[in-house]
Design an enzyme around this catalytic site. Structure first.
Site, short mmCIF file in Angstrom:
data_model
loop_
_atom_site.label_atom_id
_atom_site.label_comp_id
_atom_site.label_asym_id
_atom_site.label_seq_id
_atom_site.Cartn_x
_atom_site.Cartn_y
_atom_site.Cartn_z
N HIS A 155 -0.63 -33.27 64.37
CA HIS A 155 0.81 -33.46 64.59
C HIS A 155 1.07 -34.37 65.78
O HIS A 155 0.27 -34.45 66.71
CB HIS A 155 1.50 -32.11 64.85
N HIS A 171 4.40 -33.44 58.54
CA HIS A 171 5.70 -34.05 58.81
C HIS A 171 5.58 -35.55 58.54
O HIS A 171 4.74 -36.24 59.14
CB HIS A 171 6.14 -33.77 60.24
N GLU A 218 5.46 -38.31 61.41
CA GLU A 218 4.46 -38.18 62.48
C GLU A 218 3.22 -38.93 61.99
O GLU A 218 2.43 -38.42 61.21
CB GLU A 218 4.17 -36.71 62.77
N GLU A 270 -1.79 -31.32 68.60
CA GLU A 270 -0.43 -31.83 68.84
C GLU A 270 -0.52 -32.87 69.95
O GLU A 270 -0.92 -32.55 71.07
CB GLU A 270 0.47 -30.68 69.26
#
Length: 303
Positions: free
Chosen positions: A111, A19, A22, A172
């Site tokens: 992420h 992404h 990010e 994450e």
């Protein structure tokens, strides 16, 4: 030192920037490229991959489609799916995969989330390798959260990039706003990634320390949406008692939303659940308010 394990991990890929907004994963792989000793271990080769640079240059999550939803086997094989991210997925599959017969033994996909989730290790599959990794990371990093996500779903049916590898996990880390980088969050991502690399080295040499027999984890149940009317307009927001309380229990009858007229909406489930991705900015396009999870335990048979 123990003998080389039969299931040795020989090729690892650390992937950042699936992404584009990010930032931690992008800056971490840049750091590892500048200081390769940080990702070097004796028993396997590590490469870095910047998955979606064009989205990053545009300062967007993605240009046309969410790249991290393009990796089902059926989609990778569908040559009519040709937008930018769908095409990138096929390139990454050729580079790291092909999925199901991958040259890459382990993908570590980095992420960020805007939610207050701390450092979370997300496992997409079940099995002894994942269970031992979870136990090791949690033992070395007690603040880590272990998520079993949808580990009952076959890899071929998973749409996530990390399922390209023979094994795949997501790191994450949050809270971090989109399109910024925070030192505390980058440090947490680096710390968890280092523990994963250390685990693989010890696993390869059959030299893991004594691991805890049980490790707390969370398994995804379903997501819930913000309150909306028939026209799809939002009628309320995440309740202030829930905001920033990722992984804290929600009990039946607890308020979970506040409508803009002041009305509280209570959780109507029958059991205690644990929310994640609370008020995640990236999910507003789908009006998702949070994901609900159950608490589970990962049990090692031979611990």
């Amino acid at each position: 030192m123990g003998s080389q394990t039969v299931d040795a991990i020989k090729q690892v890929a650390i992937v950042g920037g699936v992404h584009g907004n990010e930032f931690s994963g992008i800056y971490l792989i840049k750091q590892y490229q500048a200081q390769p000793e940080l990702m070097t271990r004796s028993s396997f080769n590590t490469e870095t991959v910047w998955a979606n640079p064009e989205a990053h240059f545009a300062n967007k999550r993605y240009l046309q489609s969410d790249l991290n939803r393009q990796f089902k086997n059926t989609d990778l094989a569908d040559m009519t799916l040709t937008d930018y991210e769908q095409s990138r997925a096929k390139v990454l599959n050729a580079q790291l995969g092909p999925k199901g017969q991958a040259r890459t033994d382990l993908i570590i996909d980095l992420h960020n989330t805007t939610s207050n989730m701390g450092a979370c290790l997300i496992l997409t599959q079940a099995g002894e390798f994942y269970n031992k990794m979870a136990a090791y990371v949690k033992m070395q990093m007690p603040e880590a959260i272990i998520s079993r996500d949808e580990d009952h779903v076959a890899a071929q049916d998973h749409a996530l990039m990390c399922t390209l590898g023979r094994y795949g996990v997501l790191v994450e880390v949050g809270p971090q706003s989109q399109s910024v980088v925070r030192q505390d969050i980058l440090d947490l991502m680096h710390k968890m990634t280092q523990h994963i690399l250390d685990f693989v080295e010890l696993y390869n040499h059959n030299n893991l320390p004594q691991l805890p027999k049980q490790t707390e984890a969370f398994r995804y149940l379903h997501s819930i949406k913000l309150p909306m009317n028939d026209q799809g307009e939002r009628l309320g927001m995440v309740h202030k008692n829930i905001q920033d309380n990722d992984y804290q229990p929600i009990n039946p009858g607890d308020p979970i939303f506040t409508l803009f007229d002041g009305t509280e909406v209570k959780y109507d489930g029958a059991t205690t659940v644990y929310p994640t991705f609370i008020n995640e900015a990236a999910y507003y396009d789908n009006n998702l308010a949070m994901s609900l999870n159950e608490k589970v335990f990962i049990t090692l048979e031979d611990a």
